[in-house]
Design a protein around this motif. Structure first.
Motif, PDB file in Angstrom:
ATOM      1  N   PRO A   1      35.348 -43.978 -45.082  1.00 58.21           N
ATOM      2  CA  PRO A   1      35.423 -44.671 -43.781  1.00 58.21           C
ATOM      3  C   PRO A   1      35.332 -43.666 -42.624  1.00 58.21           C
ATOM      4  N   VAL A   2      34.549 -44.011 -41.629  1.00 60.26           N
ATOM      5  CA  VAL A   2      34.411 -43.211 -40.403  1.00 60.26           C
ATOM      6  C   VAL A   2      34.969 -44.058 -39.258  1.00 60.26           C
TER       7      VAL A   2
ATOM      8  N   ARG B   1      26.544 -54.260 -35.762  1.00 56.43           N
ATOM      9  CA  ARG B   1      25.540 -54.103 -34.699  1.00 56.43           C
ATOM     10  C   ARG B   1      26.177 -53.674 -33.377  1.00 56.43           C
ATOM     11  N   ALA B   2      27.459 -53.940 -33.208  1.00 57.00           N
ATOM     12  CA  ALA B   2      28.156 -53.528 -31.977  1.00 57.00           C
ATOM     13  C   ALA B   2      28.276 -52.013 -31.890  1.00 57.00           C
ATOM     14  N   ASN B   3      28.125 -51.318 -33.031  1.00 53.43           N
ATOM     15  CA  ASN B   3      28.251 -49.850 -33.060  1.00 53.43           C
ATOM     16  C   ASN B   3      26.910 -49.179 -33.352  1.00 53.43           C
ATOM     17  N   THR B   4      25.811 -49.826 -32.936  1.00 53.33           N
ATOM     18  CA  THR B   4      24.477 -49.294 -33.233  1.00 53.33           C
ATOM     19  C   THR B   4      24.278 -47.893 -32.673  1.00 53.33           C
ATOM     20  N   ALA B   5      24.684 -47.663 -31.429  1.00 56.22           N
ATOM     21  CA  ALA B   5      24.463 -46.352 -30.809  1.00 56.22           C
ATOM     22  C   ALA B   5      25.195 -45.264 -31.581  1.00 56.22           C
ATOM     23  N   PHE B   6      26.476 -45.532 -31.943  1.00 55.35           N
ATOM     24  CA  PHE B   6      27.244 -44.541 -32.704  1.00 55.35           C
ATOM     25  C   PHE B   6      26.606 -44.309 -34.077  1.00 55.35           C
TER      26      PHE B   6
ATOM     27  N   LEU C   1      25.200 -40.856 -35.685  1.00 55.98           N
ATOM     28  CA  LEU C   1      25.770 -40.363 -36.948  1.00 55.98           C
ATOM     29  C   LEU C   1      24.663 -40.101 -37.969  1.00 55.98           C
ATOM     30  N   VAL C   2      23.733 -41.047 -38.088  1.00 52.30           N
ATOM     31  CA  VAL C   2      22.624 -40.896 -39.039  1.00 52.30           C
ATOM     32  C   VAL C   2      21.770 -39.687 -38.679  1.00 52.30           C
ATOM     33  N   ALA C   3      21.510 -39.507 -37.377  1.00 53.67           N
ATOM     34  CA  ALA C   3      20.701 -38.368 -36.946  1.00 53.67           C
ATOM     35  C   ALA C   3      21.380 -37.059 -37.311  1.00 53.67           C
ATOM     36  N   GLY C   4      22.695 -36.982 -37.116  1.00 52.71           N
ATOM     37  CA  GLY C   4      23.441 -35.773 -37.460  1.00 52.71           C
ATOM     38  C   GLY C   4      23.420 -35.491 -38.952  1.00 52.71           C
ATOM     39  N   LEU C   5      23.576 -36.530 -39.753  1.00 49.02           N
ATOM     40  CA  LEU C   5      23.570 -36.347 -41.211  1.00 49.02           C
ATOM     41  C   LEU C   5      22.185 -35.949 -41.710  1.00 49.02           C
ATOM     42  N   ARG C   6      21.160 -36.531 -41.126  1.00 54.75           N
ATOM     43  CA  ARG C   6      19.795 -36.208 -41.553  1.00 54.75           C
ATOM     44  C   ARG C   6      19.402 -34.790 -41.167  1.00 54.75           C
ATOM     45  N   TYR C   7      20.084 -34.217 -40.211  1.00 58.69           N
ATOM     46  CA  TYR C   7      19.822 -32.830 -39.836  1.00 58.69           C
ATOM     47  C   TYR C   7      20.216 -31.894 -40.988  1.00 58.69           C
ATOM     48  N   ASP C   8      21.185 -32.335 -41.795  1.00 59.91           N
ATOM     49  CA  ASP C   8      21.619 -31.569 -42.976  1.00 59.91           C
ATOM     50  C   ASP C   8      20.710 -31.951 -44.140  1.00 59.91           C
ATOM     51  N   ASP C   9      19.892 -30.999 -44.637  1.00 65.37           N
ATOM     52  CA  ASP C   9      18.892 -31.341 -45.654  1.00 65.37           C
ATOM     53  C   ASP C   9      19.494 -31.594 -47.036  1.00 65.37           C
ATOM     54  N   ARG C  10      20.817 -31.589 -47.138  1.00 63.28           N
ATOM     55  CA  ARG C  10      21.447 -31.937 -48.424  1.00 63.28           C
ATOM     56  C   ARG C  10      21.599 -33.445 -48.592  1.00 63.28           C
ATOM     57  N   PHE C  11      21.353 -34.199 -47.504  1.00 60.09           N
ATOM     58  CA  PHE C  11      21.635 -35.630 -47.524  1.00 60.09           C
ATOM     59  C   PHE C  11      20.369 -36.459 -47.353  1.00 60.09           C
ATOM     60  N   ASP C  12      20.333 -37.578 -48.069  1.00 58.80           N
ATOM     61  CA  ASP C  12      19.268 -38.583 -47.929  1.00 58.80           C
ATOM     62  C   ASP C  12      19.945 -39.853 -47.424  1.00 58.80           C
ATOM     63  N   VAL C  13      19.755 -40.174 -46.143  1.00 58.29           N
ATOM     64  CA  VAL C  13      20.533 -41.220 -45.482  1.00 58.29           C
ATOM     65  C   VAL C  13      19.709 -42.499 -45.331  1.00 58.29           C
ATOM     66  N   THR C  14      20.334 -43.633 -45.675  1.00 59.37           N
ATOM     67  CA  THR C  14      19.702 -44.940 -45.509  1.00 59.37           C
ATOM     68  C   THR C  14      20.599 -45.811 -44.634  1.00 59.37           C
ATOM     69  N   ILE C  15      19.987 -46.528 -43.700  1.00 55.32           N
ATOM     70  CA  ILE C  15      20.725 -47.463 -42.843  1.00 55.32           C
ATOM     71  C   ILE C  15      19.972 -48.785 -42.862  1.00 55.32           C
TER      72      ILE C  15
ATOM     73  N   ARG D   1      37.795 -39.074 -38.526  1.00 55.45           N
ATOM     74  CA  ARG D   1      38.036 -39.674 -37.213  1.00 55.45           C
ATOM     75  C   ARG D   1      37.071 -39.166 -36.141  1.00 55.45           C
ATOM     76  N   PHE D   2      36.465 -40.152 -35.478  1.00 60.90           N
ATOM     77  CA  PHE D   2      35.621 -39.901 -34.313  1.00 60.90           C
ATOM     78  C   PHE D   2      36.198 -40.620 -33.087  1.00 60.90           C
TER      79      PHE D   2
END
Length: 440
Positions: free
Chosen positions: A101-102, A23-28, A32-46, A123-124
């Motif tokens: 790992p990210v 939860r300390a990295n919620t913003a990141f 990250l999820v928004a960026g991955l969901r922009y790619d229509d090859r991925f189905d992202v769950t959080i 690495r980010f």
């Protein structure tokens, strides 16, 4: 409707990703999820967006991890120390899921979960000189890593889901793989890409059970075919034996008749030579003896025949009495005959090699099953005839079918049409039905 179906198809072909984070990295994590969901090859769950209030979090998280093809773990000091994040890594490892790992923040001296320590990080985190790394560059690197060996990973998840379903159903046979699917699964396991998740023991157990069940089913089908063939031969042998027995009985009666006449002639000849004076007396005695012998033989034959006839009558009354009195019984026999005509027609007209085996088994089931009752009923209804027209037509079609199989006659086997029409004609005549003519 078409748009919806296309959307479903695209969804099914997306790589399923589960994002594990603190939860300390919620913003990141959100970025990250928004960026991955922009790619229509991925189905992202959080998990924050997928777990409803009051739900058993461990059960739900376990299901999300099991359903995912890849786990993206946002690594930071907070997630490295989080017990929930540690549990998610252990669960992913237990299910042999690929983990990427990210690195969102440097972890310093904080111990990293053992399952992540040997892996390469995307690495980010800031560079060694303190400058921020490009988020988009990191996202592209992550996307490349995610889309490596995607088909193999999808099958890893798919086979694992099928295996769990099999276990939950009590290892039911109807949940196993069959035919070409078993070959495909074994090839998939043998071609595991480098650095991909391990093929689990459950995978291998599921594949092995499928293979064993397939072999047993193949053996059962072969035995069924062998049993049908043996029964067919036994039926043919019984018909031949019955015909021979009837011929032998006729010849025996003829021999007995001529022996009786010969005996009378010999006795008469001896009497003429030796004692002409009592010729007529001895002749009368010989005639009486012959007549008595013939009468005794006829009595014995009549008694045996009467007993056998009485047994047959009683058996027929028990078997067919109810059918003879009820229209429902007549309709049932008409339906059986119609089905037999239909499967014979399809055997004569099919062009599909794959359906030939099933149709042949279906015909044999009628041949050795329901049609036997119809044949026996016709024999009984026609006052004990030795055979029936329906039986003759069924035997004729069966022999023709066997002959065409042995000669590998090309499909469709139009030569069978005549035999199929014979079944239809016999059924229509006896049961006063109107089955359509085959091979129209």
């Amino acid at each position: 409707m078409q748009v919806s179906m296309v959307a479903v198809a695209l969804q099914e072909h997306k790589l399923k990703i589960f994002v594990s984070y603190s939860r300390a990295n919620t913003a990141f994590a959100d970025e990250l999820v928004a960026g991955l969901r922009y790619d229509d090859r991925f189905d992202v769950t959080i998990d924050r967006q997928s777990i409803i209030e009051g739900e058993d979090w461990k059960l739900r998280l376990g299901a999300l991890i099991a359903d995912a093809d890849t786990i993206v773990f946002v690594l930071s000091p907070a997630s490295a120390k989080s017990k929930i994040c540690g549990w998610e890594v252990d669960e992913a490892k237990r299910l042999s899921k690929r983990i990427l790992p990210v690195l969102a923040e440097p972890v310093g001296k904080v111990p990293v979960p053992a399952a992540l320590a040997a892996l390469n990080y995307v690495r980010f985190d800031p560079q060694d000189n303190g400058e921020q790394r490009s988020f988009m560059a990191g996202l592209k690197s992550l996307a490349r890593a995610l889309y490596t060996d995607v088909p193999w990973l999808r099958q890893h998840t798919n086979y694992q889901t099928l295996a769990h379903s099999w276990v939950e159903a009590g290892r039911s046979l109807n949940r196993l793989l069959s035919g070409p699917d078993i070959v495909a699964a074994k090839n998939w396991a043998a071609n595991r890409p480098k650095d991909s998740p391990e093929v689990t023991e459950l995978h291998l157990e599921f594949f092995k059970a499928s293979e064993v069940a397939e072999a047993a089913e193949t053996s059962r089908e072969r035995q069924q075919l062998a049993d049908i063939e043996a029964a067919h031969k036994a039926r043919e042998a019984a018909l031949v034996s019955a015909e021979k027995a009837m011929d032998e009985q006729r010849r025996s009666n003829q021999r007995l008749f001529w022996r009786t006449l010969t005996l009378g002639a010999v006795v008469a000849g001896v009497t003429v030579v030796a004692m002409a004076s009592i010729f007529y007396l001895n002749r009368a005695r010989a005639d009486l003896a012959a007549q008595k012998l013939a009468a005794d033989t006829a009595t014995i034959n009549a008694t045996v025949a009467k007993a056998e006839a009485e047994k047959a009558i009683q058996r027929a009354k028990r078997t067919f009495g109810i059918t003879n009195r009820n229209a429902a019984g007549q309709r049932a026999m008409q339906r059986v005959c119609s089905n037999a005509v239909d499967v014979a027609t399809r055997l004569a007209t099919t062009k599909d090699v794959s359906s030939l085996k099933t149709l042949t088994l279906t015909f044999d089931e009628y041949f050795y099953g329901d049609m036997l009752l119809v044949e026996e009923y016709q024999r009984w209804a026609t006052e004990g005839a030795d055979t029936s027209s329906i039986e003759q037509s069924m035997v004729g079609f069966s022999n023709a079918l066997k002959g065409s199989s042995q000669t590998s006659e090309a499909l469709p086997r139009k030569s069978l049409c005549v035999k199929a029409k014979a079944i239809q004609a016999a059924c229509n005549t006896f049961l006063k039905m109107n089955a359509p003519e085959p091979c129209q």
